[in-house]
Design an enzyme around this catalytic site. Structure first.
Site, short mmCIF file in Angstrom:
data_model
loop_
_atom_site.label_atom_id
_atom_site.label_comp_id
_atom_site.label_asym_id
_atom_site.label_seq_id
_atom_site.Cartn_x
_atom_site.Cartn_y
_atom_site.Cartn_z
N LYS A 109 21.89 6.75 16.88
CA LYS A 109 22.95 5.78 16.13
C LYS A 109 23.85 5.33 17.00
CE LYS A 109 20.46 7.08 12.74
NZ LYS A 109 19.04 6.21 12.72
N ARG A 141 10.96 0.38 9.11
CA ARG A 141 9.89 0.81 8.47
C ARG A 141 10.02 -0.15 7.04
NH1 ARG A 141 12.94 3.77 4.78
NH2 ARG A 141 14.46 5.01 5.72
N GLY A 163 22.84 10.83 5.96
CA GLY A 163 24.34 11.64 5.71
C GLY A 163 24.11 12.94 6.42
N HIS A 171 22.33 10.47 -1.31
CA HIS A 171 21.56 9.58 -0.18
C HIS A 171 20.25 9.39 -0.79
CE1 HIS A 171 25.02 10.21 2.11
NE2 HIS A 171 24.95 11.44 2.03
C1 MV4 Z 1 29.87 6.05 6.51
C2 MV4 Z 1 30.20 5.95 5.31
C3 MV4 Z 1 31.93 5.45 5.34
N1 MV4 Z 1 32.37 5.01 6.62
N2 MV4 Z 1 30.35 5.44 7.50
C4 MV4 Z 1 25.93 7.86 4.62
C5 MV4 Z 1 24.30 7.96 5.20
C6 MV4 Z 1 24.55 7.18 6.55
N3 MV4 Z 1 23.64 6.27 6.77
C7 MV4 Z 1 25.96 6.56 6.76
N4 MV4 Z 1 26.61 6.84 5.37
C8 MV4 Z 1 27.94 6.50 5.48
N5 MV4 Z 1 28.59 6.10 6.57
C9 MV4 Z 1 31.63 5.08 7.66
N6 MV4 Z 1 32.32 4.65 8.79
C10 MV4 Z 1 30.00 6.31 3.96
C11 MV4 Z 1 28.66 6.74 4.12
C12 MV4 Z 1 27.91 7.02 2.92
C13 MV4 Z 1 27.03 6.17 2.41
C14 MV4 Z 1 26.43 5.11 2.90
C15 MV4 Z 1 25.44 4.45 2.13
C16 MV4 Z 1 25.12 4.83 1.01
C17 MV4 Z 1 25.44 5.90 0.45
C18 MV4 Z 1 26.56 6.79 1.10
C19 MV4 Z 1 26.94 7.72 0.42
C20 MV4 Z 1 27.96 8.64 0.99
C21 MV4 Z 1 28.67 8.15 2.35
#
Ligand code: MV4
Length: 449
Positions: free
Chosen positions: A120, A293, A169, A238
């Site tokens: 990442k 994917r 997550g 998630h």
């Molecule tokens: C974040 C965020 C807030 N701020 N990054 C969760 C999984 C991963 N793909 C990235 N995620 C997040 N990154 C920043 N800078 C909040 C999340 C996040 C989230 C993101 C997308 C869909 C659902 C989520 C649920 C909790 C936290």
């Protein structure tokens, strides 16, 4: 242009996506091979295949994870390519490298691109360089708590600490002030180490009250086009529950869409990809990661653009260049998908068992992707996704009305499902008003009663 097409392809997956891929292969005139575990020997994708290769293992997941056995199965049956679907081997760079060594086509990007995007920190760096918006943060792994704390002070709290090898997550820590920083850093590092065998972490500004918006991309290694966005904020732990699209104005779609295409071109991406973003209260976008994917929710995009994404992905893997230009991608109406997981709708614990009865809705603009049937024994050892119901309407209101009507007809007897929750969401005023963030279910605890 159809120059070359595979004669025989092996599906290294199960459930609804195996059936979805099988349909695409058959329509392309390709023979369908599939590996399967003991639990799936009577399943629809196995019964509908031309060649089924049993790979029974004491741990059922290993039937789909033992990649040397999957490669051997492809060789034994004479398959020229392997379709990984989602999950299992789909993002496993070591597996893709072994396919490359064996001269078997992996239907997806190269091992090199999967490795790059799987990191990442590297993905964030590459996409920022390509002009995608990213949250303020570290451009390399942070290890020294003092340096990291200095960075957090500069960015401003709250910050989020994430695993470089992460996604989904795992290990993420939100930190609200400097006193909590050091222990959160160590916790994230140790979670990352045990989950991924890689303790590298990075720091980003925590985006509050955000929505989750993702773009569908198709690329051929040189060029890329996008198929617009999906809105996927309604999730728990998630795991997405309900997705829809479109979500953005034409102008914003064109802006972010052209950036994600630049991002795909910058890394020489080949195949289907999803670019995930957070979108904050002010409408600012922040790149999160690329999913290399086919995704569960690709169906939303198929409903609003009329293309078969799975077929397009297979054609790219067969060596075709992009068969459409960006201008030929047209958007029409609105689609919503509900995922029917076999789970208790309150605590989301898996609910395996036999489907004593099972009936799905039909009619105009209604699509059901499922491997379920009356008598199906839903195993408890795999993902709990049983079916996806996707509806299309002229606009969002019509799609909501159609989904409510279709849910009313849906009958699944024998396992618990999350359908009561879907019904409650479709009647909830904030959902109807499009006032939805990634905190939606936590913010609406009454829906879970
Ligand atoms: C974040 C965020 C807030 N701020 N990054 C969760 C999984 C991963 N793909 C990235 N995620 C997040 N990154 C920043 N800078 C909040 C999340 C996040 C989230 C993101 C997308 C869909 C659902 C989520 C649920 C909790 C936290």
């Amino acid at each position: 242009m159809a120059t070359f097409m595979f004669k025989r392809v092996l599906i290294a997956n199960r459930g609804e996506i195996a059936l979805r891929i099988s349909r695409a292969l058959r329509e392309l005139g390709v023979e369908v091979c599939i590996v399967h575990g003991r639990e799936d020997r009577l399943s629809l994708p196995v019964r509908f295949s031309d060649f089924a290769i049993p790979l029974y293992r004491s741990n059922p997941l290993d039937s789909y994870l033992d990649y040397e056995a999957v490669i051997q199965a492809a060789k034994d049956v004479g398959a020229e390519a392997i379709h990984p679907g989602y999950g299992f081997l789909a993002e496993n760079a070591s597996f893709v490298r072994r396919c490359e060594e064996e001269g078997i086509t992996f239907i997806g990007p190269s091992a090199e691109v999967i490795s790059l995007l799987g990191d990442k920190i590297e993905a964030r760096k590459a996409m920022e360089a390509a002009g995608l918006p990213v949250a303020r943060g570290s451009d390399e792994a942070v290890d020294d708590p003092e340096i990291a704390r200095g960075l957090a002070a500069e960015i401003g709290y709250p910050v989020i600490i994430k695993a470089a090898a992460g996604g989904g997550g795992i290990g993420m820590q939100i930190v609200h002030d400097s006193s909590a920083f050091e222990s959160a850093l160590h916790l994230c590092q140790s979670r990352a180490q045990s989950a991924f065998g890689d303790n590298r972490v990075f720091v980003e500004k925590f985006i509050e009250g955000a929505q989750h918006v993702e773009f569908q991309v198709l690329a051929d290694g040189e060029n890329a086009i996008h198929f617009g966005e999906r809105f996927c904020s309604i999730q728990r732990r998630h795991q997405k529950l309900l997705e829809e699209g479109p979500w953005l104005s034409e102008e914003i779609r064109a802006d972010i869409g052209s950036r994600v295409c630049n991002g795909a071109r910058a890394v020489g991406y080949r195949g289907l990809a999803t670019f995930e973003f957070l979108r904050d209260k002010n409408g600012e976008f922040y790149f999160l990661e690329v999913n290399p994917r086919v995704q569960v929710e690709h169906t939303i995009t198929e409903m609003i653009t009329g293309v078969d994404l799975v077929k397009l992905g297979i054609c790219i893997a067969a060596g075709e260049t992009l068969s459409m230009s960006q201008d030929e991608v047209r958007f029409s109406g609105h689609a919503i998908q509900c995922r029917f997981n076999a789970e208790d709708g309150l605590h989301f614990v898996p609910s395996p068992g036999k489907l004593w009865d099972c009936h799905f809705a039909g009619g105009r603009g209604v699509r059901v992707d499922t491997h379920a049937h009356i008598g199906y024994e839903m195993p408890g050892c795999f993902d709990s996704l049983l079916a996806k119901l996707i509806v299309w309407g002229q606009d969002r209101d019509e799609a909501i009305a159609k989904m409510k009507a279709a849910l009313m007809e849906t009958t699944i007897i024998g396992v618990d499902t999350v359908i009561p929750l879907h019904k409650a969401i479709l009647d909830e005023p904030d959902f109807i008003a499009r006032d939805v963030t990634i905190q939606y279910l936590e913010d609406h605890p009454n829906l879970l009663r």
